[in-house]
Design a protein around this motif. Structure first.
Motif, PDB file in Angstrom:
ATOM      1  N   GLY A 120       0.846  -1.162   0.041  1.00 28.15           N
ATOM      2  CA  GLY A 120       0.030  -0.050   0.193  1.00 28.15           C
ATOM      3  C   GLY A 120       0.830   1.227  -0.031  1.00 28.15           C
ATOM      4  N   THR A 121       2.031   1.155   0.667  1.00 31.10           N
ATOM      5  CA  THR A 121       2.855   2.449   0.783  1.00 31.10           C
ATOM      6  C   THR A 121       3.653   2.744  -0.615  1.00 31.10           C
ATOM      7  N   VAL A 122       3.941   1.418  -1.261  1.00 29.98           N
ATOM      8  CA  VAL A 122       4.547   1.880  -2.549  1.00 29.98           C
ATOM      9  C   VAL A 122       3.577   2.384  -3.670  1.00 29.98           C
ATOM     10  N   SER A 123       2.615   1.935  -3.366  1.00 28.06           N
ATOM     11  CA  SER A 123       1.478   2.209  -4.482  1.00 28.06           C
ATOM     12  C   SER A 123       0.995   3.579  -4.209  1.00 28.06           C
ATOM     13  N   LEU A 124       1.105   4.064  -2.984  1.00 34.85           N
ATOM     14  CA  LEU A 124       0.659   5.464  -2.576  1.00 34.85           C
ATOM     15  C   LEU A 124       1.826   6.469  -3.397  1.00 34.85           C
ATOM     16  N   ILE A 125       3.116   5.996  -2.942  1.00 32.56           N
ATOM     17  CA  ILE A 125       4.159   6.726  -3.686  1.00 32.56           C
ATOM     18  C   ILE A 125       4.069   6.873  -5.116  1.00 32.56           C
ATOM     19  N   ILE A 126       3.647   5.700  -5.786  1.00 31.15           N
ATOM     20  CA  ILE A 126       3.718   5.667  -7.274  1.00 31.15           C
ATOM     21  C   ILE A 126       2.314   6.811  -7.814  1.00 31.15           C
ATOM     22  N   HIS A 127       1.451   6.690  -7.078  1.00 31.39           N
ATOM     23  CA  HIS A 127       0.145   7.374  -7.371  1.00 31.39           C
ATOM     24  C   HIS A 127       0.312   8.772  -7.151  1.00 31.39           C
ATOM     25  N   THR A 128       1.073   9.291  -6.094  1.00 31.82           N
ATOM     26  CA  THR A 128       0.996  10.538  -5.832  1.00 31.82           C
ATOM     27  C   THR A 128       2.382  11.507  -6.225  1.00 31.82           C
TER      28      THR A 128
END
Length: 277
Positions: free
Chosen positions: A108-116
């Motif tokens: 979830g953290t990695v995906s947040l970084i990718i999409h922000t």
């Protein structure tokens, strides 16, 4: 997780995730497929990005709650891994379950970084999800030593859904936006969630008589029951996909002609990675 509630908690998480993913991917696929009729703001890249940010924030929150529950509720180890006085490991089962939640939190953290921030390739979110599922299965694979026959069997059946979800998520790294793969992952996630609940009822029945964990007939029944869970997951995903598709198509057909005429054609293929988050 060595209790009914301990299995119901991750089971609920996975069932919610499976239902959410089914609705989300069905919506995006339906709006792309009916682009000749019209379009909606839900199909825009900005809307998809917002949904991804909300989704992964919830995943991160649930993972954190799961880790806290394994560590501090009931007889949790309370962050103590080894008892130097008694010279033994402290509640390694809880530590393994907390590690499972940790990897989904990392995804979830990695995906947040990718999409922000767009600081990493977008396919990395699917890769991290695949690693999280694989790690879950890896932990459960070496989680069964010395247990009774039925206990081992119900957890082995769980591994089919877990490793299957890991494999499908890995395929999505290279085939992003493939609705068949997405719905298959949703089905396996729902199956995993409902089977966690079933394991809780078998090993820690909240009401009624306890199961005979050495009875071969019980093994045959839970194997058949696993097939029922799979059929139920497939039915739920199919019905939800059909419902969302019908609703989207119905609403697009009612789009006023003037509004449809003002819609601008896309400069890029809507099936490209830029449009499919």
């Amino acid at each position: 997780m060595g209790s009914f509630k301990g299995h119901a908690l991750p089971g609920s998480f996975f069932m919610v995730a499976g239902l959410w993913w089914t609705g989300k991917y069905s919506l995006w696929h339906a709006t792309r497929r009916n682009k000749n009729i019209g379009s909606t703001r839900l199909a825009s890249r900005a809307s998809q990005r917002r949904l991804e940010i909300i989704e992964n924030s919830v995943i991160l929150f649930f993972s954190f709650v799961g880790m806290l529950a394994e560590q501090f509720l009931a007889d949790g180890p309370r962050l103590q891994l080894y008892d130097f006085v008694e010279k033994h490991w402290e509640d390694l089962m809880n530590w393994q379950h907390a590690t499972m939640y940790l990897f989904f939190g990392l995804a979830g953290t990695v995906s947040l970084i990718i999409h922000t921030t767009e600081a990493a390739p977008i396919a990395l979110d699917r890769l991290m999800l695949a690693i999280s599922f694989f790690n879950e299965g890896f932990l459960f694979l070496y989680h069964l030593h010395g247990r009774s026959m039925l206990d081992v069997h119900v957890h082995q059946l769980l591994l089919y859904a877990v490793f299957g979800g890991a494999f499908v998520a890995f395929l999505e790294v290279f085939h992003r936006g493939n609705i068949i793969l997405e719905l298959l992952r949703c089905t396996l996630t729902l199956l995993q969630g409902s089977w966690f609940w079933q394991i809780g009822f078998v090993l820690y029945p909240p009401h009624g008589a306890e199961w005979d964990l050495k009875d071969h007939n019980n093994m045959m029944f839970v194997t058949m029951c696993y097939s029922w869970h799979l059929a139920f997951a497939m039915l739920v995903v199919s019905v939800l996909y059909w419902t969302v598709s019908c609703v989207v198509r119905s609403r697009l057909k009612r789009t006023p002609p003037m509004e449809m005429g003002l819609l601008k054609p896309r400069d890029r293929d809507p099936e490209s990675e830029d449009e499919i988050l």
